[in-house]
Design an enzyme around this catalytic site. Sequence first.
Site, PDB file in Angstrom:
ATOM      1  CE  LYS A   1      -3.932  -2.274   2.127  1.00  0.00           C
ATOM      2  NZ  LYS A   1      -4.611  -2.698   3.344  1.00  0.00           N
TER       3      LYS A   1
ATOM      4  CD  GLN B   1      -3.685  -4.315   6.557  1.00  0.00           C
ATOM      5  OE1 GLN B   1      -3.505  -3.381   5.788  1.00  0.00           O
ATOM      6  NE2 GLN B   1      -4.371  -5.393   6.216  1.00  0.00           N
TER       7      GLN B   1
ATOM      8  CG  ASP C   1      -9.889  -0.147   4.771  1.00  0.00           C
ATOM      9  OD1 ASP C   1      -9.663  -0.424   3.583  1.00  0.00           O
ATOM     10  OD2 ASP C   1      -9.229  -0.604   5.724  1.00  0.00           O
TER      11      ASP C   1
END
Length: 291
Positions: free
Chosen positions: A53, A97, A120
């Site tokens: 990422k 994460q 997200d």
Amino acid sequence: MTATLIDGKAFAAGLRERIADEVKALKDRGITPGLAVVLVGEDPASQVYVRSKGKQTVQVGMNSYEHKLSADISQDELLTLIERLNADPAVNGILVQLPLPSHMDEAAVINAIDPDKDVDGFHIQNVGRLATGQNAMVPCTPLGCLMLLRDQLGDLSGKSAVVLGRSNIVGKPMAQLLLRDSATVTIAHSRTVDLPQLCQQADILVAAVGRANFVKADWVKPGATVIDVGINRTDDGLVGDVDFAAAAQVAGAITPVPGGVGPMTIACLLANTLTATARANGLPDPEGLTP
Ligand code: NDP
């Protein structure tokens, strides 16, 4: 193979190029999008995801801020970092994460992120916005699937869609997006009766189950578009949830694993970061990157 191969890797590369162009235009106006990624602990798979990422964020010209925290920090310490990132104008997107260590409440942590920076799309407000057709941050994997489906089929309205899986990160938001595009959507799960018969009705079949080669060729309606979200590590390497070789003889179009949905997920994370940056600066959403 008779089906058209849906090349997610190539599509994602094109998307990143477009994002890089948009980032350049923003930089000309003195705005540099910034994505903060928070990793708690040393889960090897999470470390790989966070690394790629960060790398792709920099490649499109954005600023990448990585925060690596030890597995034994308290939830309060993590929440303090999130508050700091929420308040930082250089940070347009925040991603924590998952999974988090077991002593933490994942929902509490995700819901502490500013919903407008929640790239997200897991914050409860974004879930609600998506369900009610408002400007949501949309979860990256289903957003990527939607882009591939629109590219392949154009208008999805009136199509019969079956989504296999009802997770909060893939199945449910995927179903919402298809519904929003006026497909007729059925969500299937482990208690669904006669899955093969249900799948045989689907013009669009999205598999997000997490079981290698679970969907058989004779479940696929001839000519259907099959999107395989599954990532399963087997002795034969990475495989999807669909028995690809056989299903490709029946489907009209199908995504491979790897090289299908997978590359779209990070590309859509960058797309969401760009959207969040535009919104934070009072600019219109970039064309084609939001549902
Ligand atoms: P979850 O484990 O959270 O959900 C799996 C879903 O599949 C559940 O709803 C479950 O039903 C359903 N299911 C399990 N077994 C069966 C069965 N025998 N029949 C019918 N339904 C079944 O997984 P995720 O949604 O997080 O991920 C799904 C897959 O997608 C995984 O392989 C994951 O690795 C992959 N993935 C890929 C991404 C990418 O970037 N390409 C990103 C995210 C995930 P129930 O709810 O009843 O238990």
